[in-house]
Design an enzyme around this catalytic site. Structure first.
Site, PDB file in Angstrom:
ATOM      1  N   LEU A  22       0.824  -1.209   0.000  1.00  0.00           N
ATOM      2  CA  LEU A  22       0.000   0.000   0.000  1.00  0.00           C
ATOM      3  C   LEU A  22       0.855   1.255   0.000  1.00  0.00           C
ATOM      4  O   LEU A  22       0.338   2.369  -0.055  1.00  0.00           O
ATOM      5  CB  LEU A  22      -0.920  -0.005   1.227  1.00  0.00           C
ATOM      6  CG  LEU A  22      -1.886  -1.192   1.278  1.00  0.00           C
ATOM      7  CD1 LEU A  22      -2.671  -1.194   2.568  1.00  0.00           C
ATOM      8  CD2 LEU A  22      -2.828  -1.157   0.082  1.00  0.00           C
ATOM      9  N   LYS A  79      14.267  -7.078   4.265  1.00  0.00           N
ATOM     10  CA  LYS A  79      14.572  -6.120   5.339  1.00  0.00           C
ATOM     11  C   LYS A  79      15.907  -6.401   6.044  1.00  0.00           C
ATOM     12  O   LYS A  79      16.519  -5.489   6.584  1.00  0.00           O
ATOM     13  CB  LYS A  79      13.445  -6.098   6.378  1.00  0.00           C
ATOM     14  CG  LYS A  79      12.199  -5.353   5.902  1.00  0.00           C
ATOM     15  CD  LYS A  79      11.178  -5.266   7.036  1.00  0.00           C
ATOM     16  CE  LYS A  79      10.001  -4.408   6.655  1.00  0.00           C
ATOM     17  NZ  LYS A  79       9.060  -4.225   7.776  1.00  0.00           N
TER      18      LYS A  79
HETATM   19  P1  NAP Z   1       7.030 -12.566  10.272  1.00  0.00           P
HETATM   20  O1  NAP Z   1       8.416 -12.058  10.334  1.00  0.00           O
HETATM   21  O2  NAP Z   1       6.672 -13.648   9.315  1.00  0.00           O
HETATM   22  O3  NAP Z   1       6.652 -13.065  11.773  1.00  0.00           O
HETATM   23  C1  NAP Z   1       5.380 -13.602  12.065  1.00  0.00           C
HETATM   24  C2  NAP Z   1       5.382 -14.182  13.479  1.00  0.00           C
HETATM   25  O4  NAP Z   1       4.088 -14.724  13.715  1.00  0.00           O
HETATM   26  C3  NAP Z   1       6.384 -15.325  13.671  1.00  0.00           C
HETATM   27  O5  NAP Z   1       6.909 -15.283  14.974  1.00  0.00           O
HETATM   28  C4  NAP Z   1       5.506 -16.565  13.476  1.00  0.00           C
HETATM   29  O6  NAP Z   1       5.921 -17.685  14.205  1.00  0.00           O
HETATM   30  C5  NAP Z   1       4.195 -16.097  14.082  1.00  0.00           C
HETATM   31  N1  NAP Z   1       3.079 -16.862  13.549  1.00  0.00           N
HETATM   32  C6  NAP Z   1       2.641 -16.892  12.267  1.00  0.00           C
HETATM   33  N2  NAP Z   1       1.587 -17.718  12.165  1.00  0.00           N
HETATM   34  C7  NAP Z   1       1.357 -18.218  13.402  1.00  0.00           C
HETATM   35  C8  NAP Z   1       0.419 -19.139  13.939  1.00  0.00           C
HETATM   36  N3  NAP Z   1      -0.523 -19.685  13.190  1.00  0.00           N
HETATM   37  N4  NAP Z   1       0.486 -19.428  15.254  1.00  0.00           N
HETATM   38  C9  NAP Z   1       1.433 -18.865  16.039  1.00  0.00           C
HETATM   39  N5  NAP Z   1       2.356 -17.991  15.589  1.00  0.00           N
HETATM   40  C10 NAP Z   1       2.325 -17.661  14.293  1.00  0.00           C
HETATM   41  O7  NAP Z   1       5.992 -11.405   9.977  1.00  0.00           O
HETATM   42  P2  NAP Z   1       6.129  -9.871  10.426  1.00  0.00           P
HETATM   43  O8  NAP Z   1       6.769  -9.084   9.371  1.00  0.00           O
HETATM   44  O9  NAP Z   1       6.688  -9.868  11.797  1.00  0.00           O
HETATM   45  O10 NAP Z   1       4.572  -9.421  10.440  1.00  0.00           O
HETATM   46  C11 NAP Z   1       3.697  -9.861  11.450  1.00  0.00           C
HETATM   47  C12 NAP Z   1       2.367  -9.118  11.326  1.00  0.00           C
HETATM   48  O11 NAP Z   1       2.571  -7.722  11.548  1.00  0.00           O
HETATM   49  C13 NAP Z   1       1.729  -9.247   9.940  1.00  0.00           C
HETATM   50  O12 NAP Z   1       0.346  -9.370  10.100  1.00  0.00           O
HETATM   51  C14 NAP Z   1       2.041  -7.923   9.279  1.00  0.00           C
HETATM   52  O13 NAP Z   1       1.077  -7.524   8.340  1.00  0.00           O
HETATM   53  C15 NAP Z   1       2.014  -6.992  10.478  1.00  0.00           C
HETATM   54  N6  NAP Z   1       2.822  -5.773  10.265  1.00  0.00           N
HETATM   55  C16 NAP Z   1       2.175  -4.579  10.264  1.00  0.00           C
HETATM   56  C17 NAP Z   1       2.915  -3.422  10.083  1.00  0.00           C
HETATM   57  C18 NAP Z   1       2.199  -2.094  10.083  1.00  0.00           C
HETATM   58  O14 NAP Z   1       2.763  -1.103   9.606  1.00  0.00           O
HETATM   59  N7  NAP Z   1       0.997  -2.022  10.623  1.00  0.00           N
HETATM   60  C19 NAP Z   1       4.301  -3.481   9.886  1.00  0.00           C
HETATM   61  C20 NAP Z   1       4.928  -4.733   9.894  1.00  0.00           C
HETATM   62  C21 NAP Z   1       4.168  -5.886  10.081  1.00  0.00           C
HETATM   63  P3  NAP Z   1       7.248 -18.507  13.822  1.00  0.00           P
HETATM   64  O15 NAP Z   1       8.349 -17.619  14.280  1.00  0.00           O
HETATM   65  O16 NAP Z   1       7.131 -19.753  14.609  1.00  0.00           O
HETATM   66  O17 NAP Z   1       7.183 -18.706  12.334  1.00  0.00           O
END
Ligand code: NAP
Length: 294
Positions: A22, A79
């Site tokens: 976005l 990143k």
């Molecule tokens: P990421 O690096 O893939 O990390 C996701 C985390 O969630 C990991 O620790 C993963 O566990 C855990 N996870 C995923 N599915 C799961 C499940 N079913 N049960 C338990 N744990 C689960 O992703 P990220 O970049 O941190 O993003 C995470 C969220 O934040 C996303 O929804 C993203 O859209 C949001 N976000 C928002 C912003 C914003 O500006 N608002 C910015 C960044 C991210 P494992 O470590 O075991 O794989």
């Protein structure tokens, strides 16, 4: 309608895939508004999405400088991979261990992380004594790392991190402890019931509940019943808005925060850095809202 001229400069975002981003919506709305405010017929800058594979990253980054690019955002999966390609990184990017914003200096590309600023933005003006608040963060991925640094900046003394892989949790703890003053306690999901009654700030940093699975929630209604009545529930997810987690929390009169303001503020911080003057935050917020309500 402002137009592109031969002098229009280049900004952008690179990721793989990138179609979902976005950022072009927000940034181009801001750049158009700035051109219109300054009665310019032409855009000074344009912001482009670039679909770049991991293999192509080391080739693309040096050549962007040659093409007159002044700065760019970096998203999943680059990143961390971008960091060795930069000549300098800010302390905040080092603490998070990831870069989302890059700009050109005399010596090459420099990188920082504006997710921390974006995360803090909806919290920092709340009337809370952060030194007495121990946030509970669900997830230990990239966003969780920015959240930990943000909590440290707010003044929190301790954070609880919930993950599903002990090894990954320990790795995160070791890295962050060396970089930050905040105490980090790591837990598996089974520990959550014991933590909730002392959680004043609950943060979902997992994708559970994100489109296209809006019927999911990282916690059940019965879990949320365990939170103190004044607890804040913050979901980093911005689509859907609200998530099921936030609906459940709102129904129990908790203050809720969704991820859209974080998205806007991390983008505004990046744009301000590239342009050298304040980004039109309201325009960026409206552009995002308009996009979601289509
Ligand atoms: P990421 O690096 O893939 O990390 C996701 C985390 O969630 C990991 O620790 C993963 O566990 C855990 N996870 C995923 N599915 C799961 C499940 N079913 N049960 C338990 N744990 C689960 O992703 P990220 O970049 O941190 O993003 C995470 C969220 O934040 C996303 O929804 C993203 O859209 C949001 N976000 C928002 C912003 C914003 O500006 N608002 C910015 C960044 C991210 P494992 O470590 O075991 O794989």
């Amino acid at each position: 309608m402002v137009q592109i001229s031969g002098a229009t400069k280049l900004l952008g975002v690179m990721g793989y895939p990138i179609e979902h981003s976005l950022s072009p919506v927000m940034h181009n709305a801001a750049l158009q508004a700035l051109a219109t405010q300054n009665a310019q017929e032409y855009l000074e800058y344009i912001y482009i999405p670039w679909s770049i594979t991991t293999e192509a990253l080391p080739l693309v980054v040096p050549s962007l400088a040659e093409m007159g690019c002044c700065g760019f955002n970096v998203t999943i999966p680059h990143k961390q991979a971008i960091m060795p390609l930069l000549t300098e990184t800010t302390d905040i990017a080092k603490a998070v261990g990831a870069v989302n914003t890059v700009w050109l200096t005399h010596s090459g590309w420099a990188g920082t992380n504006t997710d921390v600023q974006g995360f803090i933005s909806p919290l920092k003006d709340l009337d809370r004594d952060w030194s007495t608040i121990t946030p509970c963060i669900l997830g230990c991925g990239g966003a969780a790392r920015a959240v930990i640094v943000g909590c440290a900046q707010l003044g929190c003394q301790k954070v609880h991190i919930i993950g599903r892989q002990s090894q990954k949790l320990q790795h995160l703890k070791t890295q962050c402890v060396s970089a930050l003053s905040v105490e980090i306690q790591v837990h598996l999901w089974a520990d959550i019931p014991a933590l909730l009654p002392q959680t004043d700030l609950l943060i979902n940093a997992t994708p559970i509940g994100m489109f296209p699975q809006p019927q999911k929630s990282p916690l059940l209604a019965t879990d949320i019943d365990q939170l103190p009545s004044n607890a804040i529930v913050y979901d980093l997810i911005y689509t859907p808005n609200p998530t099921l987690l936030l609906e459940l929390a709102q129904a129990r009169q908790h203050r809720i925060i969704n991820g859209s303001e974080m998205l806007v503020q991390q983008g505004a911080a990046a744009l301000s850095l590239w342009l050298g003057y304040p980004a039109p935050v309201e325009t960026m917020r409206h552009a995002l809202e308009a996009h979601f309500s289509r």
